[in-house]
Write an enzyme that holds these catalytic residues in place. Sequence first.
Site, PDB file in Angstrom:
ATOM      1  N   ARG A  21       0.851  -1.181   0.000  1.00  0.00           N
ATOM      2  CA  ARG A  21       0.000   0.000   0.000  1.00  0.00           C
ATOM      3  C   ARG A  21       0.894   1.241   0.000  1.00  0.00           C
ATOM      4  O   ARG A  21       1.426   1.644   1.036  1.00  0.00           O
ATOM      5  CB  ARG A  21      -0.896  -0.026   1.249  1.00  0.00           C
ATOM      6  N   HIS A  29      -3.987   4.211   4.434  1.00  0.00           N
ATOM      7  CA  HIS A  29      -5.105   3.276   4.506  1.00  0.00           C
ATOM      8  C   HIS A  29      -6.369   3.942   3.974  1.00  0.00           C
ATOM      9  O   HIS A  29      -7.070   3.392   3.129  1.00  0.00           O
ATOM     10  CB  HIS A  29      -5.306   2.822   5.952  1.00  0.00           C
ATOM     11  N   TYR A  87       3.799   5.360  11.426  1.00  0.00           N
ATOM     12  CA  TYR A  87       4.032   3.972  11.825  1.00  0.00           C
ATOM     13  C   TYR A  87       4.868   3.159  10.833  1.00  0.00           C
ATOM     14  O   TYR A  87       5.109   1.983  11.046  1.00  0.00           O
ATOM     15  CB  TYR A  87       2.697   3.254  12.053  1.00  0.00           C
TER      16      TYR A  87
END
Length: 395
Positions: A289, A293, A302
């Site tokens: 990805r 998100h 993160y």
Amino acid sequence: MADSSPATDTPGTPEAFGPDLAEVFGPAAADGGPELVQLLTPEGERRHHPEFDLDFSAEQIRGFYRDMVLVRRLDVEATALQRHGELGIWAQLLGQEAAQIGAGRALRPQDFVFPTYREHGVAWCRGLDPLRLLGLFRGVDHGDWDPAEHNFGLYTIVIGAQCLHATGYAMGMQRDGVVGTGDPERDAAVIAHFGDGASSQGDVNEAFIFAASYNAPVVFFCQNNQWAISEPIERQTRIPLYQRALGFGFPGIRVDGNDVLATYAVTQAALQRARDGQGPTFVEAYTYRMGAHTTTDDPTRYRLSADVESWKLKDPIARLEAYLRRNGLVDDGLVDTVKAEADELGERLRAGCTSMPDPQPLDMFDEVYAEVPDELAAQRAGFADYLESFEEARA
């Protein structure tokens, strides 16, 4: 796949659960492992596979390229619209174009798709106008396309729920006699899309059990993009995801999800297996990805930028373009033509999105039940009185 969180021994960290995937399965696991089905390297070189090799026509490969470029433009445009306040939220697919186009183009018209909320590329392959997707994320409808028109279900927001829906639908196909007849125009299958995070959900695992028990004609297509929102894959599993299928009694396979040729070949084989009455297959499309998100997420909190940069070198569109150019199957003129088509798509999406009419407040009661029950009718009347009170106050 490195984790950006501080190294500690507290429960929930990779250290507490043991070594990461590369240490467990060898260094190659960080790139998908030696079991990865790949027909096109990140440098655009053609590979051959003993089980999943296909002869692709030049026109077919150029079609894949066009699909991915246009779908990426859809994604970029929708992200920009959200940033300008025109969409409430957007689920990005940046970097996952090959996984979705490969899977989408492997479908036959009679197959049925159960998507999550990120299958914009598959929707494109099924002929769904992208503006129908934007209406959902703009909040002017709840997804207003007819699933039967494109054999493409409504987007599923509840994580993993679509896998149960897909399995039930596939069992219905068995009973309708459209599986294993030998007629390519009749035999059908179902494909359920979900992510690596959803693979940890109970609904998904229950769907595996039912599909295996009833030999349902369903392909479970997992886009393993390495992150379940902010949780890395090594916190979700101790083995490669595709190997979980064996515990349920059906085959699993891992494919390079940034390779549109391999994804098409593997998905086509899995769908045909289902149509022939041989039951379910788990396909793990190993991808990444590249974006967030959703547009409410900040992935810089993160994950490491170095990971993102390394995956940029495996970009699915650049990979395919390199192959096309190396083999003289594309020139600057065709690339410019596709880019111009993408610009036109972007303009149409901007204009169409901003001109969508706002729904009326009472519309939300209209399509809940075929026959409106008394309780809902009373709620609608009460809400109508409430709205009217504002008009009286302004009078």
